[in-house]
Motif scaffolding. Structure first.
Motif, PDB file in Angstrom:
ATOM      1  N   ASP A 158       0.864  -1.174   0.000  1.00 39.27           N
ATOM      2  CA  ASP A 158       0.000   0.000   0.000  1.00 39.27           C
ATOM      3  C   ASP A 158       0.905   1.229   0.000  1.00 39.27           C
ATOM      4  N   ARG A 159       1.388   1.579  -1.182  1.00 34.94           N
ATOM      5  CA  ARG A 159       2.376   2.643  -1.325  1.00 34.94           C
ATOM      6  C   ARG A 159       1.763   4.022  -1.099  1.00 34.94           C
ATOM      7  N   PRO A 160       2.507   4.908  -0.432  1.00 32.29           N
ATOM      8  CA  PRO A 160       1.993   6.258  -0.214  1.00 32.29           C
ATOM      9  C   PRO A 160       1.994   7.060  -1.514  1.00 32.29           C
ATOM     10  N   LYS A 161       1.041   7.971  -1.635  1.00 33.20           N
ATOM     11  CA  LYS A 161       1.004   8.890  -2.773  1.00 33.20           C
ATOM     12  C   LYS A 161       2.054   9.958  -2.511  1.00 33.20           C
ATOM     13  N   ILE A 162       2.911  10.177  -3.486  1.00 34.08           N
ATOM     14  CA  ILE A 162       3.981  11.161  -3.317  1.00 34.08           C
ATOM     15  C   ILE A 162       3.693  12.341  -4.229  1.00 34.08           C
ATOM     16  N   ASP A 163       3.559  13.504  -3.612  1.00 35.60           N
ATOM     17  CA  ASP A 163       3.207  14.716  -4.340  1.00 35.60           C
ATOM     18  C   ASP A 163       4.088  15.851  -3.827  1.00 35.60           C
ATOM     19  N   VAL A 164       4.949  16.355  -4.692  1.00 31.48           N
ATOM     20  CA  VAL A 164       5.831  17.457  -4.315  1.00 31.48           C
ATOM     21  C   VAL A 164       5.429  18.714  -5.077  1.00 31.48           C
ATOM     22  N   PRO A 165       5.827  19.889  -4.585  1.00 33.27           N
ATOM     23  CA  PRO A 165       5.504  21.129  -5.296  1.00 33.27           C
ATOM     24  C   PRO A 165       6.031  21.108  -6.733  1.00 33.27           C
ATOM     25  N   ASP A 201      15.318  -3.294 -11.706  1.00 33.44           N
ATOM     26  CA  ASP A 201      14.433  -2.182 -12.067  1.00 33.44           C
ATOM     27  C   ASP A 201      13.543  -1.774 -10.892  1.00 33.44           C
ATOM     28  N   ALA A 202      13.112  -2.752 -10.082  1.00 30.05           N
ATOM     29  CA  ALA A 202      12.314  -2.452  -8.887  1.00 30.05           C
ATOM     30  C   ALA A 202      13.157  -1.700  -7.854  1.00 30.05           C
ATOM     31  N   VAL A 203      14.429  -2.068  -7.697  1.00 28.45           N
ATOM     32  CA  VAL A 203      15.327  -1.352  -6.785  1.00 28.45           C
ATOM     33  C   VAL A 203      15.419   0.114  -7.214  1.00 28.45           C
ATOM     34  N   LEU A 204      15.645   0.356  -8.496  1.00 26.56           N
ATOM     35  CA  LEU A 204      15.764   1.728  -9.007  1.00 26.56           C
ATOM     36  C   LEU A 204      14.458   2.501  -8.824  1.00 26.56           C
ATOM     37  N   SER A 205      13.343   1.862  -9.091  1.00 25.45           N
ATOM     38  CA  SER A 205      12.047   2.515  -8.949  1.00 25.45           C
ATOM     39  C   SER A 205      11.770   2.892  -7.489  1.00 25.45           C
ATOM     40  N   ASP A 206      12.014   1.956  -6.563  1.00 27.30           N
ATOM     41  CA  ASP A 206      11.758   2.248  -5.153  1.00 27.30           C
ATOM     42  C   ASP A 206      12.747   3.273  -4.605  1.00 27.30           C
ATOM     43  N   ALA A 207      13.985   3.279  -5.098  1.00 29.55           N
ATOM     44  CA  ALA A 207      14.949   4.300  -4.679  1.00 29.55           C
ATOM     45  C   ALA A 207      14.497   5.676  -5.165  1.00 29.55           C
ATOM     46  N   GLU A 208      13.973   5.747  -6.373  1.00 26.07           N
ATOM     47  CA  GLU A 208      13.443   7.009  -6.889  1.00 26.07           C
ATOM     48  C   GLU A 208      12.284   7.499  -6.022  1.00 26.07           C
ATOM     49  N   GLN A 209      11.408   6.592  -5.642  1.00 29.83           N
ATOM     50  CA  GLN A 209      10.278   6.984  -4.792  1.00 29.83           C
ATOM     51  C   GLN A 209      10.761   7.468  -3.423  1.00 29.83           C
ATOM     52  N   ARG A 210      11.821   6.851  -2.902  1.00 32.68           N
ATOM     53  CA  ARG A 210      12.372   7.322  -1.617  1.00 32.68           C
ATOM     54  C   ARG A 210      12.876   8.750  -1.754  1.00 32.68           C
ATOM     55  N   ILE A 211      13.566   9.054  -2.833  1.00 28.33           N
ATOM     56  CA  ILE A 211      14.078  10.405  -3.060  1.00 28.33           C
ATOM     57  C   ILE A 211      12.922  11.402  -3.106  1.00 28.33           C
ATOM     58  N   ARG A 212      11.893  11.077  -3.867  1.00 30.68           N
ATOM     59  CA  ARG A 212      10.720  11.956  -3.966  1.00 30.68           C
ATOM     60  C   ARG A 212      10.028  12.104  -2.606  1.00 30.68           C
ATOM     61  N   ALA A 213       9.967  11.013  -1.845  1.00 30.72           N
ATOM     62  CA  ALA A 213       9.305  11.035  -0.544  1.00 30.72           C
ATOM     63  C   ALA A 213      10.043  11.936   0.442  1.00 30.72           C
ATOM     64  N   VAL A 214      11.372  11.937   0.380  1.00 32.45           N
ATOM     65  CA  VAL A 214      12.146  12.838   1.245  1.00 32.45           C
ATOM     66  C   VAL A 214      11.837  14.291   0.879  1.00 32.45           C
ATOM     67  N   ASP A 215      11.764  14.589  -0.415  1.00 30.10           N
ATOM     68  CA  ASP A 215      11.422  15.947  -0.833  1.00 30.10           C
ATOM     69  C   ASP A 215      10.031  16.353  -0.374  1.00 30.10           C
ATOM     70  N   MET A 216       9.088  15.414  -0.426  1.00 33.33           N
ATOM     71  CA  MET A 216       7.740  15.716   0.033  1.00 33.33           C
ATOM     72  C   MET A 216       7.747  16.001   1.533  1.00 33.33           C
ATOM     73  N   ALA A 217       8.490  15.230   2.298  1.00 33.35           N
ATOM     74  CA  ALA A 217       8.581  15.462   3.745  1.00 33.35           C
ATOM     75  C   ALA A 217       9.181  16.832   4.033  1.00 33.35           C
TER      76      ALA A 217
END
Length: 179
Positions: free
Chosen positions: A20-27, A45-61
């Protein structure tokens, strides 16, 4: 600094339905260029995708000024989560967030049989800067040796099939990442 929103040519491995992945929304003024190439290997490819989502999630935080935001803690555990919390808190303390374009490139991903992976990549922060929340003013951008950061991380596939970053080390000004 990590940043994010621009659509990119990054790997987009399908996420397992059980996660249940969180929705990531940055400015909208936070943009990325993920130059990571699809490997053709579903795990890599899943490692790269989840790492990208972590980067975006930090920006959202950072944008939401929440040092314990559920989005980045979904993709981070251990020392990586603790390091992200400290990093986010520094922005909160300065009442700032990121803005601009950040580029990610030079990736190397290895997946081991024990359910762990290593990921090394470069980040170009030369077109990104800090934005102060009270005034809306931004710092000047200028490319220096320290605008380029090398990251080395260890990830583990959790029970939901998400590649969670457990350790993430960075080296600012790394020769490997210089243009």
């Amino acid at each position: 600094m990590d940043r994010g929103t621009e659509k990119s040519a990054s790997p987009s491995a399908p996420a397992p339905a059980s996660a249940d992945r969180p929705k990531i929304d940055v400015p909208s003024d936070i943009t990325y260029a993920f130059e990571w190439k699809k490997t053709g290997d579903p795990d890599k490819d899943a490692v790269l995708s989840d790492a990208e989502q972590r980067i975006r999630a930090v920006d959202m935080a950072i944008a939401e000024q929440d040092a314990l935001h559920e989005a980045y803690t979904f993709y981070s555990e251990g020392t990586a989560a603790a390091g992200s919390q400290k990093y986010i808190q520094e922005f909160i303390d300065h009442k700032a967030r990121t803005t601009g374009l950040t580029r990610f490139y030079g990736e190397t991903v290895t997946v081991d049989d024990d359910g762990t992976a290593s990921l090394v990549y470069c980040e170009d922060q030369s077109k990104a800067t800090n934005k102060y929340l009270k005034t809306g003013k931004t710092d000047a951008t200028s490319a220096t040796k320290n605008s380029y950061v090398l990251y080395a991380g260890t990830l583990r596939k959790n029970k939901d099939g998400v590649w969670v970053t457990e350790r993430l080390d960075s080296t600012r000004g790394s020769a490997k990442c210089q243009p």
